[in-house]
Design an enzyme around this catalytic site. Structure first.
Site, PDB file in Angstrom:
ATOM      1  N   LYS A 176       0.805  -1.231   0.000  1.00  0.00           N
ATOM      2  CA  LYS A 176       0.000   0.000   0.000  1.00  0.00           C
ATOM      3  C   LYS A 176       0.840   1.285   0.000  1.00  0.00           C
ATOM      4  O   LYS A 176       0.456   2.270  -0.607  1.00  0.00           O
ATOM      5  CB  LYS A 176      -0.946   0.013   1.199  1.00  0.00           C
ATOM      6  CG  LYS A 176      -2.091  -0.981   1.083  1.00  0.00           C
ATOM      7  CD  LYS A 176      -3.034  -0.789   2.245  1.00  0.00           C
ATOM      8  CE  LYS A 176      -4.018  -1.917   2.357  1.00  0.00           C
ATOM      9  NZ  LYS A 176      -4.934  -1.734   3.494  1.00  0.00           N
ATOM     10  N   SER A 231      -5.265   1.155   9.363  1.00  0.00           N
ATOM     11  CA  SER A 231      -6.706   1.387   9.270  1.00  0.00           C
ATOM     12  C   SER A 231      -7.136   2.502  10.225  1.00  0.00           C
ATOM     13  O   SER A 231      -8.119   3.203   9.963  1.00  0.00           O
ATOM     14  CB  SER A 231      -7.478   0.104   9.537  1.00  0.00           C
ATOM     15  OG  SER A 231      -7.197  -0.366  10.823  1.00  0.00           O
TER      16      SER A 231
HETATM   17  P1  NAP Z   1      -1.891  -2.627  11.478  1.00  0.00           P
HETATM   18  O1  NAP Z   1      -1.487  -1.429  10.719  1.00  0.00           O
HETATM   19  O2  NAP Z   1      -0.942  -3.787  11.573  1.00  0.00           O
HETATM   20  O3  NAP Z   1      -2.249  -2.148  12.993  1.00  0.00           O
HETATM   21  C1  NAP Z   1      -2.568  -3.099  13.981  1.00  0.00           C
HETATM   22  C2  NAP Z   1      -3.019  -2.386  15.257  1.00  0.00           C
HETATM   23  O4  NAP Z   1      -3.407  -3.392  16.207  1.00  0.00           O
HETATM   24  C3  NAP Z   1      -1.924  -1.538  15.925  1.00  0.00           C
HETATM   25  O5  NAP Z   1      -2.518  -0.425  16.546  1.00  0.00           O
HETATM   26  C4  NAP Z   1      -1.382  -2.517  16.975  1.00  0.00           C
HETATM   27  O6  NAP Z   1      -0.786  -1.875  18.088  1.00  0.00           O
HETATM   28  C5  NAP Z   1      -2.643  -3.223  17.404  1.00  0.00           C
HETATM   29  N1  NAP Z   1      -2.347  -4.522  17.985  1.00  0.00           N
HETATM   30  C6  NAP Z   1      -1.990  -5.658  17.326  1.00  0.00           C
HETATM   31  N2  NAP Z   1      -1.781  -6.665  18.210  1.00  0.00           N
HETATM   32  C7  NAP Z   1      -2.015  -6.144  19.444  1.00  0.00           C
HETATM   33  C8  NAP Z   1      -1.951  -6.678  20.759  1.00  0.00           C
HETATM   34  N3  NAP Z   1      -1.623  -7.955  20.982  1.00  0.00           N
HETATM   35  N4  NAP Z   1      -2.269  -5.872  21.809  1.00  0.00           N
HETATM   36  C9  NAP Z   1      -2.616  -4.572  21.591  1.00  0.00           C
HETATM   37  N5  NAP Z   1      -2.668  -4.007  20.364  1.00  0.00           N
HETATM   38  C10 NAP Z   1      -2.365  -4.776  19.315  1.00  0.00           C
HETATM   39  O7  NAP Z   1      -3.242  -3.255  10.951  1.00  0.00           O
HETATM   40  P2  NAP Z   1      -4.447  -2.520  10.180  1.00  0.00           P
HETATM   41  O8  NAP Z   1      -4.180  -2.551   8.728  1.00  0.00           O
HETATM   42  O9  NAP Z   1      -4.709  -1.219  10.838  1.00  0.00           O
HETATM   43  O10 NAP Z   1      -5.654  -3.549  10.448  1.00  0.00           O
HETATM   44  C11 NAP Z   1      -6.195  -3.743  11.755  1.00  0.00           C
HETATM   45  C12 NAP Z   1      -7.451  -4.612  11.690  1.00  0.00           C
HETATM   46  O11 NAP Z   1      -8.460  -3.963  10.918  1.00  0.00           O
HETATM   47  C13 NAP Z   1      -7.245  -5.977  11.021  1.00  0.00           C
HETATM   48  O12 NAP Z   1      -8.009  -6.926  11.734  1.00  0.00           O
HETATM   49  C14 NAP Z   1      -7.822  -5.802   9.634  1.00  0.00           C
HETATM   50  O13 NAP Z   1      -8.314  -7.020   9.090  1.00  0.00           O
HETATM   51  C15 NAP Z   1      -8.948  -4.837   9.914  1.00  0.00           C
HETATM   52  N6  NAP Z   1      -9.316  -4.027   8.734  1.00  0.00           N
HETATM   53  C16 NAP Z   1     -10.601  -4.114   8.285  1.00  0.00           C
HETATM   54  C17 NAP Z   1     -11.012  -3.342   7.213  1.00  0.00           C
HETATM   55  C18 NAP Z   1     -12.433  -3.434   6.741  1.00  0.00           C
HETATM   56  O14 NAP Z   1     -12.740  -3.008   5.618  1.00  0.00           O
HETATM   57  N7  NAP Z   1     -13.321  -3.937   7.553  1.00  0.00           N
HETATM   58  C19 NAP Z   1     -10.106  -2.474   6.568  1.00  0.00           C
HETATM   59  C20 NAP Z   1      -8.799  -2.412   7.054  1.00  0.00           C
HETATM   60  C21 NAP Z   1      -8.418  -3.187   8.149  1.00  0.00           C
HETATM   61  P3  NAP Z   1       0.775  -1.487  18.076  1.00  0.00           P
HETATM   62  O15 NAP Z   1       0.883  -0.185  17.306  1.00  0.00           O
HETATM   63  O16 NAP Z   1       1.107  -1.349  19.510  1.00  0.00           O
HETATM   64  O17 NAP Z   1       1.503  -2.613  17.390  1.00  0.00           O
END
Ligand code: NAP
Length: 272
Positions: free
Chosen positions: A60, A125
């Site tokens: 991305k 996200s």
């Molecule tokens: P990302 O950039 O990898 O961010 C992940 C986030 O989750 C970070 O804030 C991370 O915190 C936190 N996290 C992960 N493991 C954790 C833990 N064990 N304890 C506390 N915090 C934790 O991922 P993303 O792209 O934002 O996606 C996040 C979620 O949204 C995914 O499940 C994805 O499938 C979903 N999503 C859905 C859509 C939709 O259209 N519905 C679109 C986009 C994303 P740290 O910063 O501390 O690592």
């Protein structure tokens, strides 16, 4: 859809449903492209037979750098949708409108109070969600994240409406929030659970979860048990696909109950 890996993407199901419904002679495919081959692939999209593409992990940011991004993609710092305009390769980020359009559909008027929102997470996200909330006039967006520096970085990116906070402040923040959004991967199948006590939320608050595997997350279940309005991750996924299809094919497709049922059924299939 260009990704690495790309096998689990539901986008082909969504776009091929619309292609069929609109009787178009087109096909939406998955393309597994490794990082080292990505630049060549996207800069020669039409030579590969495409009018545009979606882009997912890990491409991305590269997609943003290799294209002419609109304001949304630039502000979010990532592009998930590419299209060709003459000899320009343009990009946008459709997660912003996926998030807001889904809420507009399932909880009309959700942004009418638009004072305090709580966003859990500070990843990719979260940036799209925060951009959408700022567009809709939210005055204070409290960002709670495990890694405090990432929440702080969002204040640098988006300005003073973003207020980084600690998990320990949640009960107080929730007590005056009109909206709670989970943008972390917590609660997703295979990830640790998300545990937040929703008791302090006002009765008119809305709870949104971006996670859509499982469809009914523990967070959404708890919100419904409390009688709160909810918006799920599948709704956002479907709504974010609308603009790409319109850009590529010139018709605005509809998120129908039939489409939702089709993707729900796919999500419920046992993993291969
Ligand atoms: P990302 O950039 O990898 O961010 C992940 C986030 O989750 C970070 O804030 C991370 O915190 C936190 N996290 C992960 N493991 C954790 C833990 N064990 N304890 C506390 N915090 C934790 O991922 P993303 O792209 O934002 O996606 C996040 C979620 O949204 C995914 O499940 C994805 O499938 C979903 N999503 C859905 C859509 C939709 O259209 N519905 C679109 C986009 C994303 P740290 O910063 O501390 O690592």
């Amino acid at each position: 859809m260009i990704g690495w890996p790309v096998k689990h993407s539901r986008s082909p199901l969504i776009h091929n449903y619309w292609i069929q419904r609109h009787g178009l002679a087109a096909e939406y495919r998955r393309e597994e492209v490794p990082p080292e081959a990505f630049a060549e692939f996207v800069t020669h999209l039409s030579a590969h037979g495409y009018v545009g593409a979606n882009v997912t992990i890990p491409h991305k940011e590269a997609a943003l750098a290799l294209s002419e991004p609109d304001d949304r993609a630039r502000a979010v710092g990532a592009a998930n949708t590419l299209w060709i305009d003459g000899n320009r390769l343009c990009s946008t980020n459709t997660d912003v409108e996926g998030f807001t359009a889904n809420l507009d559909t399932v909880v009309p008027g959700w942004d009418s109070g638009a004072d305090d929102a709580v966003v859990l997470g500070a990843g990719g996200s979260a940036r799209a969600v925060i951009y959408g909330l700022i567009e809709r006039g939210y005055r204070r967006i409290h960002v709670v994240n495990r890694t405090a520096e990432r929440a702080q970085a969002l204040r640098m990116r988006f300005g003073h409406a973003v207020e980084p906070a600690h998990w320990s402040a949640l009960p107080h923040l929730l007590s005056r929030a009109g909206l709670l959004v989970n943008t972390t991967s917590l609660g997703m199948r295979g990830q640790p659970p998300l545990s937040v006590d929703l008791a302090p939320l006002p009765q008119e608050a809305v709870v949104a979860d971006l996670v859509y595997v499982p469809l009914q997350t523990a967070l959404l279940q708890a919100a419904r048990q409390r009688g709160l309005a909810t918006a799920d991750g599948l709704g956002m996924l479907l709504h974010q696909a609308v603009r790409g299809f319109q850009l590529w094919f010139g018709v605005r497709p509809e998120v129908t109950a039939e489409l939702r049922a089709l993707v729900e059924a796919d999500l419920l299939k046992p993993e291969e």
